[in-house]
Write a protein that holds these residues in place. Structure first.
Motif, mmCIF file in Angstrom:
data_model
loop_
_atom_site.group_PDB
_atom_site.id
_atom_site.type_symbol
_atom_site.label_atom_id
_atom_site.label_comp_id
_atom_site.label_asym_id
_atom_site.label_seq_id
_atom_site.Cartn_x
_atom_site.Cartn_y
_atom_site.Cartn_z
ATOM 1 N N TYR A 70 0.821 -1.211 0.000
ATOM 2 C CA TYR A 70 0.000 0.000 0.000
ATOM 3 C C TYR A 70 0.860 1.267 0.000
ATOM 4 C CZ TYR A 70 -4.055 2.924 1.006
ATOM 5 O OH TYR A 70 -5.059 3.860 0.933
ATOM 6 N N GLU A 71 1.945 1.251 0.758
ATOM 7 C CA GLU A 71 2.736 2.466 0.934
ATOM 8 C C GLU A 71 3.939 2.558 0.007
ATOM 9 O OE1 GLU A 71 2.251 5.095 2.636
ATOM 10 O OE2 GLU A 71 0.632 4.580 3.995
ATOM 11 N N ASP A 72 4.568 1.411 -0.282
ATOM 12 C CA ASP A 72 5.848 1.486 -0.996
ATOM 13 C C ASP A 72 6.180 0.109 -1.558
ATOM 14 O OD1 ASP A 72 8.347 2.086 -1.937
ATOM 15 O OD2 ASP A 72 9.168 2.731 -0.010
ATOM 16 N N LYS A 73 5.554 -0.239 -2.698
ATOM 17 C CA LYS A 73 5.710 -1.604 -3.198
ATOM 18 C C LYS A 73 7.092 -1.875 -3.776
ATOM 19 C CE LYS A 73 3.346 -0.524 -7.572
ATOM 20 N NZ LYS A 73 2.145 -0.857 -8.378
ATOM 21 N N ARG A 74 7.892 -0.820 -4.058
ATOM 22 C CA ARG A 74 9.268 -1.018 -4.526
ATOM 23 C C ARG A 74 10.288 -0.725 -3.425
ATOM 24 N NH1 ARG A 74 6.370 0.443 -8.957
ATOM 25 N NH2 ARG A 74 6.277 2.622 -8.320
ATOM 26 N N PHE A 75 9.847 -0.884 -2.176
ATOM 27 C CA PHE A 75 10.694 -0.550 -1.028
ATOM 28 C C PHE A 75 12.041 -1.259 -1.088
ATOM 29 C CE2 PHE A 75 11.997 -1.848 3.334
ATOM 30 C CZ PHE A 75 12.340 -0.605 3.839
ATOM 31 N N HIS A 76 12.040 -2.528 -1.460
ATOM 32 C CA HIS A 76 13.267 -3.314 -1.422
ATOM 33 C C HIS A 76 14.178 -3.065 -2.628
ATOM 34 C CE1 HIS A 76 12.407 -5.624 2.175
ATOM 35 N NE2 HIS A 76 11.169 -5.806 1.746
ATOM 36 N N SER A 77 13.721 -2.292 -3.603
ATOM 37 C CA SER A 77 14.550 -2.080 -4.804
ATOM 38 C C SER A 77 15.016 -0.639 -4.976
ATOM 39 C CB SER A 77 13.776 -2.518 -6.055
ATOM 40 O OG SER A 77 12.563 -1.784 -6.185
ATOM 41 N N HIS A 78 14.337 0.355 -4.409
ATOM 42 C CA HIS A 78 14.773 1.743 -4.620
ATOM 43 C C HIS A 78 15.836 2.151 -3.599
ATOM 44 C CE1 HIS A 78 12.572 3.182 -1.116
ATOM 45 N NE2 HIS A 78 11.424 2.702 -1.582
ATOM 46 N N PRO A 83 11.546 7.131 -8.166
ATOM 47 C CA PRO A 83 11.234 8.056 -9.261
ATOM 48 C C PRO A 83 9.893 7.746 -9.927
ATOM 49 C CG PRO A 83 13.489 7.240 -9.414
ATOM 50 C CD PRO A 83 12.804 6.425 -8.388
ATOM 51 N N ILE A 84 9.571 6.457 -10.038
ATOM 52 C CA ILE A 84 8.307 6.081 -10.698
ATOM 53 C C ILE A 84 7.124 6.610 -9.903
ATOM 54 C CG2 ILE A 84 6.885 4.133 -11.423
ATOM 55 C CD1 ILE A 84 9.471 2.543 -11.845
ATOM 56 N N ALA A 85 7.182 6.433 -8.601
ATOM 57 C CA ALA A 85 6.093 6.917 -7.753
ATOM 58 C C ALA A 85 5.998 8.435 -7.799
ATOM 59 C CB ALA A 85 6.301 6.441 -6.320
ATOM 60 N N LEU A 86 7.146 9.116 -7.842
ATOM 61 C CA LEU A 86 7.129 10.585 -7.894
ATOM 62 C C LEU A 86 6.517 11.073 -9.203
ATOM 63 C CD1 LEU A 86 10.605 11.484 -6.335
ATOM 64 C CD2 LEU A 86 8.349 11.891 -5.337
ATOM 65 N N THR A 105 8.202 7.528 -0.312
ATOM 66 C CA THR A 105 8.538 6.143 0.011
ATOM 67 C C THR A 105 8.469 5.953 1.523
ATOM 68 O OG1 THR A 105 10.880 6.655 0.241
ATOM 69 C CG2 THR A 105 10.107 6.021 -1.962
ATOM 70 N N LEU A 106 8.525 4.690 1.922
ATOM 71 C CA LEU A 106 8.544 4.403 3.357
ATOM 72 C C LEU A 106 9.775 5.033 4.007
ATOM 73 C CD1 LEU A 106 6.318 2.758 4.738
ATOM 74 C CD2 LEU A 106 7.919 0.853 4.890
ATOM 75 N N THR A 107 10.890 5.056 3.285
ATOM 76 C CA THR A 107 12.106 5.669 3.817
ATOM 77 C C THR A 107 11.923 7.166 3.991
ATOM 78 O OG1 THR A 107 13.318 4.004 2.529
ATOM 79 C CG2 THR A 107 14.606 5.751 3.558
ATOM 80 N N MET A 108 11.240 7.835 3.039
ATOM 81 C CA MET A 108 10.966 9.262 3.186
ATOM 82 C C MET A 108 10.048 9.520 4.382
ATOM 83 S SD MET A 108 10.495 10.246 -0.860
ATOM 84 C CE MET A 108 9.921 11.929 -0.543
ATOM 85 N N GLN A 109 9.094 8.629 4.613
ATOM 86 C CA GLN A 109 8.227 8.781 5.784
ATOM 87 C C GLN A 109 9.023 8.614 7.076
ATOM 88 O OE1 GLN A 109 4.386 6.722 5.602
ATOM 89 N NE2 GLN A 109 4.694 6.436 3.389
ATOM 90 N N VAL A 110 9.975 7.686 7.068
ATOM 91 C CA VAL A 110 10.842 7.523 8.233
ATOM 92 C C VAL A 110 11.652 8.789 8.462
ATOM 93 C CG1 VAL A 110 12.859 6.277 9.117
ATOM 94 C CG2 VAL A 110 10.961 5.006 8.102
ATOM 95 N N MET A 131 17.348 13.194 3.036
ATOM 96 C CA MET A 131 17.515 12.387 4.244
ATOM 97 C C MET A 131 17.244 10.915 3.956
ATOM 98 S SD MET A 131 15.865 13.139 8.004
ATOM 99 C CE MET A 131 16.271 14.864 7.853
ATOM 100 N N ALA A 132 16.275 10.641 3.079
ATOM 101 C CA ALA A 132 15.961 9.261 2.731
ATOM 102 C C ALA A 132 17.132 8.608 2.008
ATOM 103 C CB ALA A 132 14.702 9.209 1.874
ATOM 104 N N LEU A 133 17.725 9.344 1.075
ATOM 105 C CA LEU A 133 18.892 8.806 0.369
ATOM 106 C C LEU A 133 20.046 8.542 1.332
ATOM 107 C CD1 LEU A 133 18.683 11.121 -2.767
ATOM 108 C CD2 LEU A 133 18.313 8.640 -2.738
ATOM 109 N N ALA A 134 20.222 9.447 2.309
ATOM 110 C CA ALA A 134 21.292 9.261 3.291
ATOM 111 C C ALA A 134 21.004 8.067 4.199
ATOM 112 C CB ALA A 134 21.460 10.538 4.115
ATOM 113 N N LEU A 135 19.743 7.909 4.592
ATOM 114 C CA LEU A 135 19.378 6.768 5.432
ATOM 115 C C LEU A 135 19.657 5.452 4.725
ATOM 116 C CD1 LEU A 135 15.982 7.945 6.983
ATOM 117 C CD2 LEU A 135 18.049 7.403 8.256
#
Length: 668
Positions: A70-78, A83-86, A105-110, A131-135
């Motif tokens: 529901y939130e981030d179906k490509r979580f394990h690959s991005h 970019p696709i979601a954006l 993404t879930l990482t951006m929400q974190v 911050m998501a990219l850094a995380l």
């Protein structure tokens, strides 16, 4: 061109690497767990938030799958930004002239949760992307998912999936229904506006959207989705568990900084005992309190500890841990006195002991009912909880020896002042319920048991020996013969009740073959409770506690091989009747005694003579006044004699067995 692209990439990488990340190790609630790892109590953090530590493996796998779909179906690959979601979100916004879906993404929400900031417009999105990219460069996917599961808001004070599952469904998130999982997926997007207790319509729509998407994606069948949509929403936030709160407070204070503390408590038994304590005081007025401890006397593990009927009950002073309060134990120390007497060879359960008026250097104890039984077996004296026989034994043992035995058994008794006296065996000492259970656990374990322990991992330690195994069995054999409350089975529990002076404390403590349970009832402020007795008030609670502890009681142990089990007539001569150690120098217990006039009395001259009052002895009696017989053949115990005249005189009474008593007096 290559150089420009390479340089731009290097600059971008440096920009990401130089990102200042907020702390990712946020404080989580201190958790107190039971022996099986189940939550007993969780303490809030910060400004009252409930944030419980969690790992993805502890969460329902279907919830995790629904969350990512529901939130981030490509979580394990991005790499933190999708970019696709954006692009999809931007296209939908242009087409509909408003935001239709988010591209976070879930990482951006974190990143937003850690920063505790708002999304805002472009500046906020860009900050979250960086911050998501850094995380993603510094943490694994599992660590990022853990941060989301720990920090996601779910309404009210609930933060994180475990706090949410407890708040909305009263359970751990390890097993969730599709309806529960869908609601918990939807809530963090708007935790306050979708709260099911306040905005049920919004919560229902949000949950159903999640269910619909999961059905389209094949995560749920049509029937599962339909059943989930028909499931009622929770109408209120559930209270967090508050089991063994007094003990939890104690161990938390003793282990500051410890995030998880596992106790020996059994969550199910603890809940049963807390409910029992609340039931027990319901009819006794708003100030009546109760405390209860159940322990395994073979291992020393405490399975339940109830400090009061209600932790938040101000009327009963529920915040006071009455398992630690120093109170008078009433008659509950008597079994230990008898056990010590058996060990010292002073008495045997079948020994005869005289229950009659006694004076111990000015201390003249009375039985509770004011009556005397005369000669009685020691077994019966303990079962009837008579005071005079136990004081006689205490005098022979010495109060100091009794105090030493209490301390050796693991208790910490407190004297109101001065050296211990004979009243010690009648409750003239301060002691806690926990210490009383410790002592009785020692009796139950054959005279020496382990020290009680409440924290898992603590090494078992033996308490000191109270009495021998033979004496401990004899005490238990006597106590198993006490009358039991209505409906209870006699002989299954060895127990003793007690009532302190002034009806301030009612006690009942007992054991079967495996467990020891102690019950205290009274008022936390120490004021009297008119009419309370341990046998009437606390004993039924004790037997009910055993019933809730386990379905079948375990049999009491058989006697040790060296135990002397005979009748009174078969006992060795010195044990057939209790006599003090110095009895050879004392008058026999049934010797004649002049109780009036008392020795040293000063009386007015009366032409009518003197009236004598006798106790004990065997008729007929002879009376001598100043060495001369003044009356012979008297069979009454109250009779007149001629006055010996003014001045100092002596009166001697001699009974039919040749035993005598003498008093000196002055007549003016």
């Amino acid at each position: 061109m290559f150089v420009i692209v390479f340089t731009a990439c290097r600059i971008f990488d440096t920009w990401i690497d130089n990102t200042n990340l907020p702390l990712t190790l946020a404080e989580t609630s201190t958790e107190v767990l039971d022996r099986n790892g189940k939550l007993l109590r969780a303490y809030p953090v910060g400004t009252g938030l409930r944030r419980l530590a969690v790992q993805p493996a502890e969460v329902d796998p279907r919830f995790l799958e629904m969350l990512l779909r529901y939130e981030d179906k490509r979580f394990h690959s991005h790499a933190g930004v999708d970019p696709i979601a954006l692009l999809r979100a931007a296209g939908q916004a242009l087409w509909n002239t408003r935001a239709v879906s988010g591209g976070s993404t879930l990482t951006m929400q974190v990143a937003r949760l850690l920063e505790d900031g708002t999304t805002g417009r472009w500046a906020g999105k860009l900050r979250q992307m960086r911050m998501a990219l850094a995380l993603e460069r510094r943490l694994s996917k599992d660590q990022i998912l853990t941060l989301y599961l720990t920090h996601a808001p779910y309404g009210g004070a609930a933060e994180g999936i475990r706090a949410a599952a407890y708040s909305w469904f009263g359970k751990e998130p390890g097993r969730l229904t599709p309806a529960e999982a869908a609601l918990l997926v939807a809530l963090p997007q708007s935790p306050e506006r979708r709260r099911p207790d306040r905005f049920p319509e919004a919560a229902s729509k949000a949950r159903d959207r999640v269910l619909a998407r999961m059905q389209r994606q094949g995560i749920l069948t049509e029937e599962q989705a339909r059943t989930a949509r028909q499931t009622p929403l929770p109408h209120r936030m559930a209270a967090f568990p508050r089991l063994a709160p007094h003990l939890a407070d104690r161990v938390k204070a003793a282990q500051p900084g410890q995030r998880q503390i596992r106790l020996t408590i059994d969550r199910q038994i603890q809940a049963q005992m807390q409910h029992l304590a609340a039931e027990a005081v319901r009819a006794g007025g708003e100030r009546l309190s109760a405390a209860l401890i159940a322990a395994d006397h073979q291992t020393g593990e405490v399975l339940a500890l109830v400090g009061s009927p209600g932790y938040a009950d101000a009327q009963r002073r529920g915040f006071v841990d009455m398992t630690q309060a120093i109170r008078s134990p009433g008659s509950t120390l008597k079994p230990l006195v008898y056990g010590l007497a058996f060990d010292q060879g002073l008495a045997h359960p079948e020994t005869l002991i005289h229950d009659g008026p006694a004076d111990f250097a000015g201390y003249a104890p009375q039985n509770f009912d004011g009556a005397f039984r005369g000669d009685i077996r020691v077994r019966e004296a303990l079962q009837q909880s008579l005071n005079i026989p136990v004081v006689k034994l205490t005098q022979e043992l010495g109060p100091a020896r009794l105090m030493a035995s209490l301390r050796a058994g693991g208790a910490a008794p407190e004297l109101p002042g001065g050296a211990p006296g004979l009243a010690l065996s009648l409750g003239g000492v301060g002691i806690s319920l926990q210490d009383m259970v410790q002592l009785y656990a020692g009796l139950a374990a054959g005279g020496q048991g382990p020290r009680l322990r409440m924290v898992q991992g603590a090494a078992p330690q033996p308490a000191g020996r109270l009495i021998s195994p033979e004496a401990a069995w004899q005490v238990g054999d006597i106590l198993r013969g006490l009358p039991v409350p209505a409906g209870a089975r006699r002989g299954t529990i060895a127990y003793k009740t007690g009532t302190s002076y002034g009806h301030r404390d009612a006690w009942a403590i007992g054991w079967d073959g495996r467990h020891t349970v102690g019950v205290w009832m009274g008022r936390a402020d120490g004021t009297p409770v008119p009419g309370i007795f341990g046998g009437d008030l606390a004993a039924p609670v004790l037997f009910e506690a055993f019933g809730r502890l386990k379905p079948v009681l375990e049999p009491l142990p058989p006697p040790p091989p060296a135990t002397l089990i005979v009748s009174s007539a078969e006992l060795p001569q010195p044990l057939q009747r209790f006599r003090p150690r110095d009895a050879v120098f004392s008058a026999p217990a049934d010797a004649p005694e002049l109780i009036f006039p008392p020795d040293g009395a000063r009386l007015a001259l009366d032409s009518g003579g003197l009236t004598l009052k006798l106790r004990g002895g065997t008729a007929p009696f002879l009376v001598l006044a100043n060495g001369r017989p003044v009356l012979a053949g008297q069979r009454q115990r109250e009779f007149p004699v001629p006055s010996p005249g003014p001045g100092f005189s002596s009166l001697v009474i001699i009974d039919g067995a040749g035993r005598s008593d003498r008093v000196d007096l002055r007549i003016d």
